[in-house]
Design a protein around this motif. Structure first.
Motif, PDB file in Angstrom:
ATOM      1  N   GLN A  55      55.093 -20.429 -20.043  1.00 20.30           N
ATOM      2  CA  GLN A  55      53.897 -19.567 -20.143  1.00 20.30           C
ATOM      3  C   GLN A  55      52.737 -20.087 -19.296  1.00 20.30           C
ATOM      4  O   GLN A  55      51.993 -19.302 -18.720  1.00 20.30           O
ATOM      5  CB  GLN A  55      53.453 -19.442 -21.606  1.00 20.30           C
ATOM      6  CG  GLN A  55      54.330 -18.562 -22.438  1.00 20.30           C
ATOM      7  CD  GLN A  55      54.125 -17.080 -22.169  1.00 20.30           C
ATOM      8  OE1 GLN A  55      53.195 -16.664 -21.486  1.00 20.30           O
ATOM      9  NE2 GLN A  55      55.023 -16.278 -22.696  1.00 20.30           N
ATOM     10  N   SER A  88      59.561 -17.737 -26.822  1.00 22.88           N
ATOM     11  CA  SER A  88      58.113 -17.493 -26.769  1.00 22.88           C
ATOM     12  C   SER A  88      57.373 -18.481 -25.867  1.00 22.88           C
ATOM     13  O   SER A  88      56.223 -18.242 -25.507  1.00 22.88           O
ATOM     14  CB  SER A  88      57.516 -17.521 -28.171  1.00 22.88           C
ATOM     15  OG  SER A  88      57.642 -18.812 -28.735  1.00 22.88           O
ATOM     16  N   PRO A  92      57.443 -13.484 -20.204  1.00 22.73           N
ATOM     17  CA  PRO A  92      58.150 -12.436 -20.944  1.00 22.73           C
ATOM     18  C   PRO A  92      59.395 -11.864 -20.270  1.00 22.73           C
ATOM     19  O   PRO A  92      60.254 -11.306 -20.946  1.00 22.73           O
ATOM     20  CB  PRO A  92      57.089 -11.351 -21.126  1.00 22.73           C
ATOM     21  CG  PRO A  92      56.007 -11.660 -20.162  1.00 22.73           C
ATOM     22  CD  PRO A  92      56.068 -13.128 -19.889  1.00 22.73           C
TER      23      PRO A  92
END
Length: 119
Positions: A55, A88, A92
């Motif tokens: 991320q 997570s 994505p």
């Protein structure tokens, strides 16, 4: 190189988290996309290579653009388990496969070309 009407397939393994290797890999992906009209490209990451698609990756924007152009980004569940990470933790559009090496073996059996990033 002339663009071809033949559909090519290439799987690229990235197992390195050095920024220069990541930048070079991103550049090579752009070169591949520019060289062929029809090509399937998948980047499979295991070990330290998974850092590219976390991320907090500094390359999020360019990776998103490359994904929109058809490049698939895949990470190894074995590596995730070793590092106590989950889906997570990743961008994505990243796909998870049970084993990066097994996935590469299957892809090669299906006729995909193999490139080791950073070598």
């Amino acid at each position: 190189m002339e663009k071809s009407l033949t559909a090519y397939k290439v799987i690229i393994q990235l197992s390195n988290n050095e920024v220069l290797v990541q930048k070079a890999t991103i550049g090579q992906l752009n070169n591949i996309l520019n060289a062929f009209e029809k090509i399937s490209v998948e980047v499979v990451m295991n070990g330290l290579g998974i850092d590219l698609v976390l991320q907090e990756s500094p390359f999020t924007n360019i990776l998103e653009v490359q994904h929109q152009k058809g490049i698939q980004f895949t990470v190894c569940r074995n590596t995730l388990n070793q590092k106590n990470l989950t889906a997570s933790n990743f961008l994505p559009f990243v796909t998870i496969v049970p084993s990066a090496l097994a996935h590469i073996i299957i892809k090669q059996h299906e006729g995909w070309s193999y490139i080791k990033a950073g070598s």
